[in-house]
Scaffold this motif. Structure first.
Motif, PDB file in Angstrom:
ATOM      1  N   MET A   1       6.692 -14.619  -4.920  1.00 16.59           N
ATOM      2  CA  MET A   1       5.032 -14.448  -4.774  1.00 16.59           C
ATOM      3  C   MET A   1       4.783 -13.146  -5.615  1.00 16.59           C
ATOM      4  N   PRO A   2       3.312 -13.256  -6.172  1.00 16.20           N
ATOM      5  CA  PRO A   2       2.907 -12.204  -6.935  1.00 16.20           C
ATOM      6  C   PRO A   2       2.750 -10.777  -5.843  1.00 16.20           C
ATOM      7  N   CYS A   3       2.707  -9.496  -6.299  1.00 18.45           N
ATOM      8  CA  CYS A   3       2.650  -8.183  -5.690  1.00 18.45           C
ATOM      9  C   CYS A   3       1.668  -7.458  -6.454  1.00 18.45           C
ATOM     10  N   ILE A   4       0.866  -6.815  -5.730  1.00 17.21           N
ATOM     11  CA  ILE A   4      -0.078  -5.712  -6.491  1.00 17.21           C
ATOM     12  C   ILE A   4       0.273  -4.244  -5.635  1.00 17.21           C
ATOM     13  N   TYR A   5       0.702  -3.322  -6.196  1.00 14.06           N
ATOM     14  CA  TYR A   5       0.722  -2.071  -5.637  1.00 14.06           C
ATOM     15  C   TYR A   5      -0.448  -1.283  -5.651  1.00 14.06           C
ATOM     16  N   ALA A   6      -0.937  -0.858  -4.387  1.00  8.86           N
ATOM     17  CA  ALA A   6      -2.295  -0.353  -4.371  1.00  8.86           C
ATOM     18  C   ALA A   6      -1.757   0.913  -3.843  1.00  8.86           C
ATOM     19  N   VAL A   7      -2.063   2.042  -4.889  1.00  8.92           N
ATOM     20  CA  VAL A   7      -1.743   3.364  -4.687  1.00  8.92           C
ATOM     21  C   VAL A   7      -3.045   3.996  -3.998  1.00  8.92           C
ATOM     22  N   ASN A   8      -2.999   4.298  -2.675  1.00  2.00           N
ATOM     23  CA  ASN A   8      -4.102   4.791  -1.867  1.00  2.00           C
ATOM     24  C   ASN A   8      -3.919   6.539  -2.025  1.00  2.00           C
ATOM     25  N   LYS A   9      -5.116   6.818  -1.523  1.00  7.43           N
ATOM     26  CA  LYS A   9      -5.071   8.370  -1.454  1.00  7.43           C
ATOM     27  C   LYS A   9      -5.337   9.150  -2.831  1.00  7.43           C
ATOM     28  N   ILE A  10      -5.894   8.414  -3.834  1.00  5.72           N
ATOM     29  CA  ILE A  10      -5.725   9.095  -5.104  1.00  5.72           C
ATOM     30  C   ILE A  10      -6.633  10.326  -5.183  1.00  5.72           C
ATOM     31  N   ASP A  11      -7.365  10.564  -4.186  1.00  8.13           N
ATOM     32  CA  ASP A  11      -8.352  11.796  -4.104  1.00  8.13           C
ATOM     33  C   ASP A  11      -7.391  12.937  -3.928  1.00  8.13           C
ATOM     34  N   GLN A  12      -6.356  12.708  -3.380  1.00 15.54           N
ATOM     35  CA  GLN A  12      -5.485  13.842  -3.143  1.00 15.54           C
ATOM     36  C   GLN A  12      -4.511  14.454  -4.335  1.00 15.54           C
ATOM     37  N   ILE A  13      -4.595  13.732  -5.494  1.00 15.91           N
ATOM     38  CA  ILE A  13      -3.543  14.096  -6.566  1.00 15.91           C
ATOM     39  C   ILE A  13      -4.640  14.489  -7.984  1.00 15.91           C
TER      40      ILE A  13
ATOM     41  N   VAL B   1       0.843  -1.209   0.110  1.00 24.28           N
ATOM     42  CA  VAL B   1       0.102   0.092  -0.092  1.00 24.28           C
ATOM     43  C   VAL B   1       0.995   1.187   0.113  1.00 24.28           C
ATOM     44  N   LEU B   2       0.940   2.017  -0.943  1.00 21.05           N
ATOM     45  CA  LEU B   2       1.575   3.476  -1.288  1.00 21.05           C
ATOM     46  C   LEU B   2       0.777   4.497  -1.004  1.00 21.05           C
ATOM     47  N   ASP B   3       1.293   5.530  -0.562  1.00 17.08           N
ATOM     48  CA  ASP B   3       0.519   7.056  -0.787  1.00 17.08           C
ATOM     49  C   ASP B   3       0.807   7.625  -2.006  1.00 17.08           C
TER      50      ASP B   3
ATOM     51  N   GLU C   1      -2.692   9.612 -14.180  1.00 19.02           N
ATOM     52  CA  GLU C   1      -2.314   9.225 -15.607  1.00 19.02           C
ATOM     53  C   GLU C   1      -0.667   8.844 -15.747  1.00 19.02           C
ATOM     54  N   VAL C   2       0.275   9.438 -14.914  1.00 25.36           N
ATOM     55  CA  VAL C   2       1.759   9.043 -14.844  1.00 25.36           C
ATOM     56  C   VAL C   2       1.679   7.632 -13.860  1.00 25.36           C
ATOM     57  N   LEU C   3       1.159   7.666 -12.836  1.00 27.32           N
ATOM     58  CA  LEU C   3       0.924   6.412 -12.081  1.00 27.32           C
ATOM     59  C   LEU C   3       0.439   5.231 -12.744  1.00 27.32           C
ATOM     60  N   ASP C   4      -0.269   5.524 -13.719  1.00 23.79           N
ATOM     61  CA  ASP C   4      -0.987   4.503 -14.360  1.00 23.79           C
ATOM     62  C   ASP C   4       0.019   3.666 -15.427  1.00 23.79           C
TER      63      ASP C   4
ATOM     64  N   HIS D   1       1.714  -3.673 -12.595  1.00 19.89           N
ATOM     65  CA  HIS D   1       1.227  -4.250 -11.128  1.00 19.89           C
ATOM     66  C   HIS D   1       0.727  -3.243 -10.282  1.00 19.89           C
ATOM     67  N   TYR D   2      -0.060  -2.289 -10.762  1.00 17.68           N
ATOM     68  CA  TYR D   2      -0.702  -1.338  -9.953  1.00 17.68           C
ATOM     69  C   TYR D   2      -2.210  -1.192 -10.052  1.00 17.68           C
ATOM     70  N   CYS D   3      -2.671  -0.608  -8.713  1.00 20.30           N
ATOM     71  CA  CYS D   3      -4.034  -0.555  -8.843  1.00 20.30           C
ATOM     72  C   CYS D   3      -4.260   0.777  -7.869  1.00 20.30           C
ATOM     73  N   PRO D   4      -4.884   1.558  -8.492  1.00 19.01           N
ATOM     74  CA  PRO D   4      -5.351   2.906  -7.851  1.00 19.01           C
ATOM     75  C   PRO D   4      -6.548   2.911  -7.147  1.00 19.01           C
ATOM     76  N   VAL D   5      -6.491   3.393  -5.652  1.00 14.37           N
ATOM     77  CA  VAL D   5      -7.557   3.062  -4.910  1.00 14.37           C
ATOM     78  C   VAL D   5      -7.734   4.345  -4.071  1.00 14.37           C
ATOM     79  N   SER D   6      -8.806   4.552  -3.388  1.00  8.98           N
ATOM     80  CA  SER D   6      -9.210   5.436  -2.096  1.00  8.98           C
ATOM     81  C   SER D   6      -9.861   4.930  -1.471  1.00  8.98           C
ATOM     82  N   ALA D   7      -9.197   4.173  -0.332  1.00  7.58           N
ATOM     83  CA  ALA D   7      -9.800   3.427   0.635  1.00  7.58           C
ATOM     84  C   ALA D   7     -11.066   4.119   1.736  1.00  7.58           C
ATOM     85  N   HIS D   8     -10.776   5.536   1.837  1.00  7.18           N
ATOM     86  CA  HIS D   8     -11.693   6.450   2.666  1.00  7.18           C
ATOM     87  C   HIS D   8     -12.745   6.637   1.695  1.00  7.18           C
ATOM     88  N   LEU D   9     -12.825   6.895   0.653  1.00  3.27           N
ATOM     89  CA  LEU D   9     -13.939   7.435  -0.040  1.00  3.27           C
ATOM     90  C   LEU D   9     -14.570   5.959  -1.100  1.00  3.27           C
TER      91      LEU D   9
END
Length: 368
Positions: free
Chosen positions: A241-253, A148-150, A259-262, A266-274
């Motif tokens: 092992m397989p690994c997924i990078y969940a980029v959290n707090k995408i509501d702040q960027i 989980v990344l910020d 689009e750069v993060l895209d 192995h990346y998945c953008p999320v906002s856990a709070h929203l």
């Protein structure tokens, strides 16, 4: 512990000072082997002295697969666990809120997936700082890792966490090295390769083997391997092992930053709070775990589509299916009837070596 730490620091400093070229390849290979041995000592400390495994880390494995949430403090791991599983893991806006390992369970497509919220990793965890050793040792037991990344500082965090996990022998999204290493009683080091090597030569291989006190072995390369690959195979305790990078707090960027993060693999953008894109993350977890659902069909009844038997995509024969239901089932096994994409006819009679596909229906016929 401090002496091992000092040795690691000295070797890392020497590696940083050494220029990388053909003349130093042999010396660097030797240093890498020494480093791997010292890291292993850190992971498995001697039995003297207390310390124990650390309270709250010996979580019983349950469900069909285990997924660990790894990340720095306060990137939203606990919020993600709460939203996905409904388990309560304490959430606050200060760092190090979660201090032990909190498990939760998601039921997705009939499979029970255990999610572990591991405490925040700090830099230097691989060298025993913080609760790093227990966190990463628990991460080694998972089938898949979600880092989980910020969204505000994802790349720096990504590199640091990868370095910590690599130091503990966890290889993310990699296949085991395609090389054969076999010890023997006599005959010295025999090194053969089917391709041109740019990283390894006989001298480097001998130096690495002598560091492990191996003087007689056959080593065959089938691709251009590095010194690290050879060390991984000799150590033998590496986990791929397989690994997924969940980029959290995408509501702040901004959208441009997203689009750069895209472009990250192995990346998945999320906002856990929203609760944005949590279904996309679940879909990705399912894809990376590569599980196979098999439905059972009792004789004379309709298939049970509510409670599938979950198998790994690597072990999905009829024999594995029987073992999963009951260990004594194979003794009474006569043949199986299979409906689905793995067979030509519906139903088809198969033996225990037959490999099943996702969503096949199986009926086991027992000996009378």
């Amino acid at each position: 512990m401090a002496t091992v730490m000092q040795k690691i620091k000295e070797i890392e400093d020497e590696m940083a000072r050494t220029q990388k070229n053909k003349a130093t390849a042999h010396h660097l290979g030797l240093l890498k082997a020494k480093l791997a041995k010292l890291r292993r000592e850190l992971l498995t400390p001697s039995s003297k002295g207390g310390g124990g495994a650390g309270e709250g880390f010996d979580v019983t494995k349950s469900g069909d697969a285990r997924v660990g949430l790894v990340g720095f403090p306060s990137v939203g791991k606990s919020t993600l666990l709460n939203k996905l599983t409904g388990t309560f893991s304490e959430v606050a806006s200060y760092e190090f809120t979660t201090l032990t390992c909190i498990p939760g369970v998601i039921v997705y497509r009939g499979a029970k997936i255990q999610l572990l919220d591991l405490p925040g990793i700090i830099e230097g965890a691989k060298d025993g700082k913080g609760r790093g050793r227990q966190v990463i040792s628990t991460a080694r037991t998972c089938n898949c890792i979600i880092i989980v990344l910020d969204a505000i500082k994802p790349i720096t965090h990504k590199r640091l966490i990868e370095k910590e996990l690599e130091g503990f022998g966890i290889r993310l999204n990699k296949e085991p090295p395609n090389l054969t290493f076999r010890k023997k009683d006599k005959g010295g080091i025999n090194f053969t390769s089917t391709v041109t090597n740019t990283h390894l030569d006989l001298e480097t291989v001998k130096a690495i083997c002598s560091e492990y006190r191996i003087h007689n072995a056959d080593i065959t390369l089938r691709y251009d391997a590095t010194a690290d690959d050879l060390i991984d195979v000799i150590e033998g305790s590496r986990i791929y092992m397989p690994c997924i990078y969940a980029v959290n707090k995408i509501d702040q960027i901004t959208l441009e930053e997203l689009e750069v993060l895209d472009k990250l693999p192995h990346y998945c953008p999320v906002s856990a709070h929203l609760e944005w894109n949590l279904d996309g993350l679940l879909e990705k977890i399912w894809e990376y775990l590569s599980l196979t659902r098999i439905y059972t069909k009792p004789k004379g009844m309709n298939p049970d589509y509510d409670d599938p038997v979950i198998l790994s995509s690597k072990k999905r024969t009829v024999e594995d299916f029987c073992d999963r239901i009951h260990k004594d089932m194979l003794k009474q096994f006569k043949y199986a009837l299979v409906w689905g994409s793995s067979v030509k006819h519906k139903p088809q009679r198969v033996g225990k070596e037959h490999e099943l596909d996702d969503e096949d229906v199986v009926q086991i016929i027992k000996k009378v």
